[in-house]
Design a protein around this motif. Structure first.
Motif, PDB file in Angstrom:
ATOM      1  N   TRP A 163       0.845  -1.147   0.012  1.00 20.55           N
ATOM      2  CA  TRP A 163      -0.046   0.089   0.013  1.00 20.55           C
ATOM      3  C   TRP A 163       0.841   1.224   0.016  1.00 20.55           C
ATOM      4  CZ3 TRP A 163      -0.649   3.249   4.459  1.00 20.55           C
ATOM      5  CH2 TRP A 163      -1.552   4.503   4.297  1.00 20.55           C
ATOM      6  N   THR A 164       2.103   1.255   0.750  1.00 26.05           N
ATOM      7  CA  THR A 164       2.695   2.394   1.046  1.00 26.05           C
ATOM      8  C   THR A 164       3.456   2.745  -0.560  1.00 26.05           C
ATOM      9  OG1 THR A 164       4.822   1.422   1.679  1.00 26.05           O
ATOM     10  CG2 THR A 164       3.321   2.119   3.262  1.00 26.05           C
ATOM     11  N   MET A 165       3.569   1.432  -1.198  1.00 23.13           N
ATOM     12  CA  MET A 165       4.545   1.765  -2.449  1.00 23.13           C
ATOM     13  C   MET A 165       3.442   2.064  -3.540  1.00 23.13           C
ATOM     14  SD  MET A 165       6.940  -1.711  -2.795  1.00 23.13           S
ATOM     15  CE  MET A 165       6.521  -2.906  -1.746  1.00 23.13           C
ATOM     16  N   ALA A 166       1.996   1.797  -3.452  1.00 21.58           N
ATOM     17  CA  ALA A 166       1.252   2.025  -4.767  1.00 21.58           C
ATOM     18  C   ALA A 166       0.446   3.027  -4.436  1.00 21.58           C
ATOM     19  CB  ALA A 166       0.689   0.608  -4.675  1.00 21.58           C
ATOM     20  N   ASP A 167       0.235   3.554  -3.020  1.00 21.02           N
ATOM     21  CA  ASP A 167      -0.795   4.706  -2.865  1.00 21.02           C
ATOM     22  C   ASP A 167      -0.051   6.027  -2.586  1.00 21.02           C
ATOM     23  OD1 ASP A 167      -4.421   4.686  -2.052  1.00 21.02           O
ATOM     24  OD2 ASP A 167      -2.875   6.334  -1.125  1.00 21.02           O
ATOM     25  N   ARG A 168      -0.518   6.971  -3.023  1.00 23.10           N
ATOM     26  CA  ARG A 168       0.212   8.301  -2.663  1.00 23.10           C
ATOM     27  C   ARG A 168      -0.100   8.500  -1.303  1.00 23.10           C
ATOM     28  NH1 ARG A 168       1.560  11.223  -6.965  1.00 23.10           N
ATOM     29  NH2 ARG A 168       0.131  10.613  -8.795  1.00 23.10           N
ATOM     30  N   GLN A 169      -1.253   8.252  -0.626  1.00 19.24           N
ATOM     31  CA  GLN A 169      -1.392   8.557   0.612  1.00 19.24           C
ATOM     32  C   GLN A 169      -0.275   7.659   1.656  1.00 19.24           C
ATOM     33  OE1 GLN A 169      -5.888   7.870   0.894  1.00 19.24           O
ATOM     34  NE2 GLN A 169      -5.478   9.930   1.777  1.00 19.24           N
ATOM     35  N   GLY A 170       0.031   6.582   1.138  1.00 19.57           N
ATOM     36  CA  GLY A 170       0.763   5.648   1.890  1.00 19.57           C
ATOM     37  C   GLY A 170       2.153   6.005   1.776  1.00 19.57           C
ATOM     38  N   ALA A 171       2.692   6.865   0.715  1.00 22.18           N
ATOM     39  CA  ALA A 171       4.152   7.009   0.517  1.00 22.18           C
ATOM     40  C   ALA A 171       4.757   7.370   1.808  1.00 22.18           C
ATOM     41  CB  ALA A 171       4.173   7.851  -0.881  1.00 22.18           C
ATOM     42  N   ALA A 172       4.116   8.342   2.483  1.00 22.40           N
ATOM     43  CA  ALA A 172       4.845   8.947   3.698  1.00 22.40           C
ATOM     44  C   ALA A 172       5.393   7.773   4.630  1.00 22.40           C
ATOM     45  CB  ALA A 172       4.000   9.924   4.551  1.00 22.40           C
ATOM     46  N   PHE A 173       4.614   6.761   4.580  1.00 25.62           N
ATOM     47  CA  PHE A 173       4.890   5.747   5.581  1.00 25.62           C
ATOM     48  C   PHE A 173       6.094   4.492   4.866  1.00 25.62           C
ATOM     49  CE2 PHE A 173       0.565   7.003   6.278  1.00 25.62           C
ATOM     50  CZ  PHE A 173       0.737   7.614   7.592  1.00 25.62           C
TER      51      PHE A 173
END
Lengths: 264, 416
Positions: free
Chosen positions: B149-159
């Motif tokens: 999810w952190t790799m694929a979603d912009r919102q998750g990128a921070a994590f």
């Protein structure tokens, strides 16, 4: 309508004599039919109702000097006591393969010293370790040690992963590879679970002395196996252990086994 | 450097569905094999009271450690700041989750009482590494999904980095735990060695990467997507390093055993006299799984050809299965030494009469069950890349990021 009500009142009137009779009859019936059951049950249940305590530690002493080569009385007795003889080879199975898969709680082993050539014969079973590796590795806690030192498997919790068989240093455990028919009430068994010697735990629960293998060995006149309480200094097993040198198998693992051997 | 674009796997529908069909057939056969063994009992398998874990466990443990190894590619990008590996992160996570699922299914399907799985979920004995592994495996799945999810979603990128770090540490724990299943067993001579835990970590790197590279190259070939020389060279060299690491740990394990007289018998048996197990060790594990792939990977000419690199990956996988067979089956076949200095002449329970190893002959249902686990992993992967954006459109040299090492090279190349 009113008459009916009157009649009902009349019928419902309390008859003290009738009530007393019914009371006595019920009491006598209960006394005759239920009470013996209750009493018998109470008497019978006494040893089983008491929790197992760590005041005792059951164990075996095996004097290999008395164990006779070619005798398998202990193995046969174990099979009869625990219903292992009731399990038959699946019809399509090859005999040679079934030999590697059928359960064995106790087996006879014959050894020869590489240096001296001295021969030894002994029965080998679960060593009832004080610190059992099988209990350590069991993921569900099915493999457990009772307060009185007996190591056994809770057949309701065993998922058949066989990790305990990997961990046992004595190869003491068997996996039930096929369906079980005609099992004994006192020793429930089932396909897909692991099992091993439990020092005839059903006998302990009924307050009986000794185990099947010990009785059979004595009946043959060999008396190579002694059963008893390792914590009771007055027990035969403790006295013998004080008199004769004995050792644990694989002492290097420091498992403090409940089964001791003399002459190995 | 261009922007990385991820796209679904666009192979023709016929090819997609026929691939799925073949895999589904494999799963179907595995299901039948499971039903057969569960219904009749394990007597129809080759497993017995001496060799209690067999072929299904070879596949299951291979898949589980390869799963943690496959996640390494994502970790290299996230944890070790190698931007070149970033486009590979999603596939790495997907393969990790898929192979773990496949491996666990095989393990569970081989239980004596598979219907009691709920018991394993509700009763824990925390002195058992198995019980810990139940948490390590389920935790791994959850963390990998979060990582994806952190790799694929912009919102998750921070994590991305914190989750990536947790995933990396968790996967190390998982493989250590898997190695410890064997390493903690004091009963058997081949086990009872702490080195098995780090050994499993190193071979997991190799197996996971080999599977990853094969899947990546196949998927890209079928969809005509380019893989540049730069990234191929890096992946290939990394595989060589991990394979060499596995061989090194194998060497140290056996040298340690050979030093103590008490293990002479075991080593002599495995290295020279163990029949199928000796063959599996020398030919399967050392030659096919180690020396041959190393020879290809470091060969000046062969290493440049894609087909040879794919061959090397395949050999690592075959050798990995052989290694698992040696570690799992061979180690059980060697009799437990209960009476040192004595020879067992007779036994009613196969205690190694005259030093004989325990018999084990794998059966078809066991093999089908193991292959079913592989098929489940591949189905998850194939469906995943088909319907979601796991694969980058291109891994050509002008698309992937430059590594700091290459940057340094360029800096050095400039005249002072």
């Amino acid at each position: 309508m009113e008459k009916v009500i009157d009649m009902k009142d009349e019928n419902d009137a309390i008859n003290p004599q009738r009530r007393a009779f019914l009371g006595v009859a019920a009491g006598v019936t209960a006394a005759v039919t239920v009470a013996p059951g209750v009493l018998l049950h109470t008497v019978d249940a006494a040893p089983r109702a008491e929790p197992v305590t760590s005041d005792v530690r059951w164990g075996l002493l095996i004097d290999t000097a008395k164990c006779v080569d070619g005798c398998s009385a202990c193995v046969d007795a174990c099979h009869h006591e625990n219903g292992l003889n009731l399990q038959t080879m699946p019809a399509e199975q090859a005999v040679k393969k079934w030999e590697t898969q059928k359960p064995a709680w106790v087996r006879k082993v014959k050894l020869q010293d590489n240096q001296t050539g001295r021969m030894t014969t002994l029965p080998l079973m679960c060593q009832h370790c004080d610190d059992p590796p099988c209990v350590d590795v069991c993921p569900t806690g099915a493999s457990f040690k009772r307060a009185d030192g007996i190591v056994m498997v809770d057949r309701h919790l065993c998922i058949g992963c066989r990790y305990c068989m990997m961990a046992c240093p004595y190869k003491a455990r068997s996996f039930i590879h096929s369906d079980v028919h005609g099992q004994l009430t006192s020793v429930p068994r089932g396909k897909g679970c692991v099992e091993s010697c439990n020092l005839c735990v059903q006998r302990r629960d009924f307050g009986q002395e000794s185990t099947a293998c010990v009785d059979a060995c004595a009946a043959e006149g060999h008396h190579a196996i002694v059963f008893g309480d390792l914590k009771d200094p007055d027990s035969t097993i403790c006295k013998l252990l004080n008199e004769m040198p004995s050792r644990q198998l694989r002492e290097d693992l420091v498992l403090n086994t409940g089964v001791r051997y003399s002459g190995v | 450097m261009k922007r990385i674009v991820y796209r679904e796997w666009r192979i023709p529908p016929t090819q997609f569905w026929s691939t799925l069909g073949i895999l589904a057939a494999m799963v179907g056969m595995a299901t039948l094999a499971f039903g057969y063994m569960e219904h009749t009992g394990h007597w129809v398998s080759g497993m017995n009271n001496s060799v209690v874990w067999g072929t299904p466990h070879v596949f299951a443990v291979f898949l589980i450690i390869a799963a943690s190894g496959a996640l390494n590619i994502a970790s290299i990008s996230t944890v070790f700041h190698k931007p070149m590996y970033k486009p590979l992160g999603r596939l790495s996570g997907l393969l990790a989750a898929a192979m773990l699922m496949g491996g666990l299914l095989v393990l569970v399907m081989d239980l004596g009482r598979p219907e009691r799985l709920i018991v394993a979920m509700t009763n824990y004995n925390f002195s058992s590494i198995f019980a810990w592994n139940i948490f390590l495996y389920t935790g791994f799945l959850i963390i990998v999904i979060a990582y994806l999810w952190t790799m694929a979603d912009r919102q998750g990128a921070a994590f991305n980095r914190p989750v990536g770090l947790i995933a990396f540490l968790w996967r190390l724990a998982l493989t250590t735990g898997t190695g410890s299943i064997f390493g903690f067993l004091v009963a058997r001579q081949a086990y009872d060695a702490a080195i098995l835990a780090p050994f499993f970590v190193v071979i997991s790197f190799a197996y996971g990467l080999a599977v990853f590279m094969l899947v990546l190259m196949y998927a890209f070939d079928e969809d005509n997507r380019p893989i540049g020389e730069k990234i191929m060279r890096r992946l290939k060299n990394l595989l060589g390093l991990f394979v060499a690491g596995g061989l090194y740990f194998t060497l140290i394990y056996h040298l340690t055993n050979l030093y103590g007289a008490k293990n002479d018998g075991f080593e002599l048996w495995l290295l020279t006299n163990g029949g199928m197990h000796t063959f599996m060790f020398w030919v399967g594990s050392v030659l096919i799984g180690g020396l041959l792939p190393l020879g290809i990977i470091y060969h000046p000419e062969l290493s440049k050809e894609r087909n040879w690199i794919m061959t090397a990956c395949g050999l690592v996988i075959i050798g990995g299965l052989a290694t698992m067979s040696v570690v799992i089956i061979g180690s059980q076949a060697y009799p437990i030494q209960m009476f040192p200095g004595q020879t067992i002449l007779e036994s009613g329970f196969f205690d190694g009469v005259n030093g004989a190893a325990a018999p084990y002959h794998p059966t078809i249902p066991e093999l089908l069950l193991g292959l079913g686990g592989v098929a489940v992993s591949l189905i998850i992967t194939v469906v995943g890349v088909r319907v979601l954006q796991f694969l980058p459109e291109s891994l050509a040299d002008d698309v992937v990021a430059l590594d700091e090492e290459l940057l340094r090279e360029e800096a050095f190349a400039k005249p002072a």
